[in-house]
Scaffold this active site. Sequence first.
Site, short mmCIF file in Angstrom:
data_model
loop_
_atom_site.label_atom_id
_atom_site.label_comp_id
_atom_site.label_asym_id
_atom_site.label_seq_id
_atom_site.Cartn_x
_atom_site.Cartn_y
_atom_site.Cartn_z
N LYS A 1 -15.88 -4.07 -8.83
CA LYS A 1 -15.72 -4.60 -7.47
C LYS A 1 -17.06 -4.94 -6.83
O LYS A 1 -18.07 -4.28 -7.07
CB LYS A 1 -15.00 -3.56 -6.59
N HIS B 1 -14.35 -5.64 -2.58
CA HIS B 1 -13.99 -4.23 -2.37
C HIS B 1 -13.36 -3.97 -1.00
O HIS B 1 -12.40 -3.22 -0.89
CB HIS B 1 -15.24 -3.37 -2.57
N ARG C 1 -6.14 17.16 -17.16
CA ARG C 1 -5.43 16.38 -16.14
C ARG C 1 -5.42 14.89 -16.48
O ARG C 1 -4.45 14.19 -16.18
CB ARG C 1 -6.05 16.61 -14.76
N LEU D 1 -2.61 9.86 -5.89
CA LEU D 1 -2.23 11.27 -5.79
C LEU D 1 -2.62 11.84 -4.43
O LEU D 1 -2.66 13.07 -4.26
CB LEU D 1 -2.93 12.08 -6.91
N ASN E 1 -1.80 13.13 -16.61
CA ASN E 1 -1.46 11.97 -15.77
C ASN E 1 -0.98 10.78 -16.59
O ASN E 1 -0.40 9.85 -16.04
CB ASN E 1 -2.67 11.55 -14.91
N LYS F 1 -7.45 9.18 -10.61
CA LYS F 1 -8.78 9.60 -11.06
C LYS F 1 -8.73 11.06 -11.47
O LYS F 1 -8.12 11.90 -10.81
CB LYS F 1 -9.78 9.42 -9.92
N SER F 2 -9.39 11.40 -12.57
CA SER F 2 -9.67 12.80 -12.89
C SER F 2 -10.90 12.85 -13.78
O SER F 2 -11.17 11.91 -14.53
CB SER F 2 -8.48 13.45 -13.60
N VAL F 3 -11.64 13.95 -13.67
CA VAL F 3 -12.73 14.16 -14.62
C VAL F 3 -12.37 15.28 -15.60
O VAL F 3 -13.15 15.62 -16.47
CB VAL F 3 -14.06 14.54 -13.90
N TYR G 1 -19.70 2.83 -6.83
CA TYR G 1 -19.48 4.16 -7.42
C TYR G 1 -20.73 4.66 -8.15
O TYR G 1 -20.85 5.84 -8.44
CB TYR G 1 -18.30 4.18 -8.40
N ILE H 1 -4.10 3.81 -10.36
CA ILE H 1 -5.31 4.26 -11.07
C ILE H 1 -5.71 5.69 -10.67
O ILE H 1 -6.73 5.89 -10.01
CB ILE H 1 -6.48 3.28 -10.80
N ASP I 1 -10.96 1.46 -14.14
CA ASP I 1 -11.34 0.89 -12.85
C ASP I 1 -12.62 1.52 -12.34
O ASP I 1 -12.73 2.74 -12.23
CB ASP I 1 -10.20 1.17 -11.86
P1 A2P Z 1 -10.15 16.25 -10.90
O1 A2P Z 1 -11.01 15.02 -11.08
O2 A2P Z 1 -10.94 17.52 -10.86
O3 A2P Z 1 -8.99 16.30 -11.87
P2 A2P Z 1 -6.63 10.32 -6.44
O4 A2P Z 1 -6.60 9.58 -7.74
O5 A2P Z 1 -5.37 10.24 -5.64
O6 A2P Z 1 -7.85 9.96 -5.58
O7 A2P Z 1 -6.77 11.87 -6.79
C1 A2P Z 1 -7.93 12.36 -7.44
C2 A2P Z 1 -8.08 13.82 -7.10
O8 A2P Z 1 -6.95 14.54 -7.59
C3 A2P Z 1 -9.28 14.41 -7.75
O9 A2P Z 1 -9.79 15.40 -6.89
C4 A2P Z 1 -8.72 15.02 -9.03
O10 A2P Z 1 -9.49 16.15 -9.41
C5 A2P Z 1 -7.35 15.46 -8.61
N1 A2P Z 1 -6.36 15.36 -9.69
C6 A2P Z 1 -6.24 14.37 -10.59
N2 A2P Z 1 -5.19 14.58 -11.41
C7 A2P Z 1 -4.64 15.74 -11.02
C8 A2P Z 1 -3.53 16.51 -11.48
N3 A2P Z 1 -2.80 16.09 -12.50
N4 A2P Z 1 -3.26 17.67 -10.84
C9 A2P Z 1 -4.01 18.09 -9.81
N5 A2P Z 1 -5.08 17.41 -9.32
C10 A2P Z 1 -5.39 16.26 -9.90
#
Ligand code: A2P
Length: 276
Positions: free
Chosen positions: A75, A108, A237, A190, A241, A231-233, A50, A229, A45
């Site tokens: 979007k 969006h 994680r 999250l 997820n 998000k993580s970088v 973005y 969806i 997504d």
């Molecule tokens: P990061 O990208 O450093 O992993 P959401 O999807 O609800 O917007 O949440 C995204 C945020 O949660 C980002 O700051 C991401 O940081 C963090 N995040 C994503 N997965 C996890 C995880 N498994 N545990 C803790 N923090 C997480």
Amino acid sequence: MTQPTLPLNDGSQIPQLGFGTWQTPAETAAAAVSAALAAGYRLIDTASIYGNEMGVGEGIHVSDVPREEVFVTTKLWNSHQGYDETLRACDESLRRLRLDYVDLYLIHWPMPRLDRYLESWRALVRLKNEGRTRSIGVSNFQIPHLRRLLDETGVTPSINQIELHPYFQQRSLREFHAQHGIVTESWSPLGQGGALLRDGQILRIAQKHQKTAAQVVLRWHLDCGLATIPKSVNPARIGENFQIFGFRLDAGDIAVLNGLDNPKGRIGPDPDTANF
Ligand code: A2P
């Protein structure tokens, strides 16, 4: 591994668990998307606002996963609402992604004060008919916006992507979606990685299942019949997820999570008043 999918009202299917890229910097987007596809995600997504569509497209192109196995969402940004502007904006997104079609194109934000979402929606209908997107939907629409769309155009969105997490559960909107065959997709599932993941009640459920708080929260989204969806970088994680298919929450866990709802728990902008 077969992943759960949800049927859309146009006959397509969307993977229930996807990969979000809001706040993923352009220069890390390709690596993040590559890691996500390698971990097993098949829904990616993004959005023109973005600023990372080129990186997202690159991640998809360098991956071994065939294009047709990836469900790609992007979007329409607010400043491109309007019939002709929407057609052009979608083409620009496709160019940046280096794709001939996306799987889902969303408006969006409704931006009620702009009052252009009906024209934009009619353009999305055309984009779908012309094959530039397989499915069409909206994001951040409230019940009155959806009602107006249905009444004035007769075309029901396949999806409404909205802020949704255990601290903000959007019950009445979900009910409306269910009545009209619209799939609910959770953004910030999250709670943006904040207090939600440190919640004592969630941590107790996590400990019981030997899972993390994030995994419990994502499992709750799936058990509620939502697409989502996270998000993580961070590759660890990103993998964590996705590891949520091998356990289930019990009725007591679900009741605890359902009990965390707070009508004032919105973290992001209010779609009725958002002004950007
Ligand atoms: P990061 O990208 O450093 O992993 P959401 O999807 O609800 O917007 O949440 C995204 C945020 O949660 C980002 O700051 C991401 O940081 C963090 N995040 C994503 N997965 C996890 C995880 N498994 N545990 C803790 N923090 C997480």
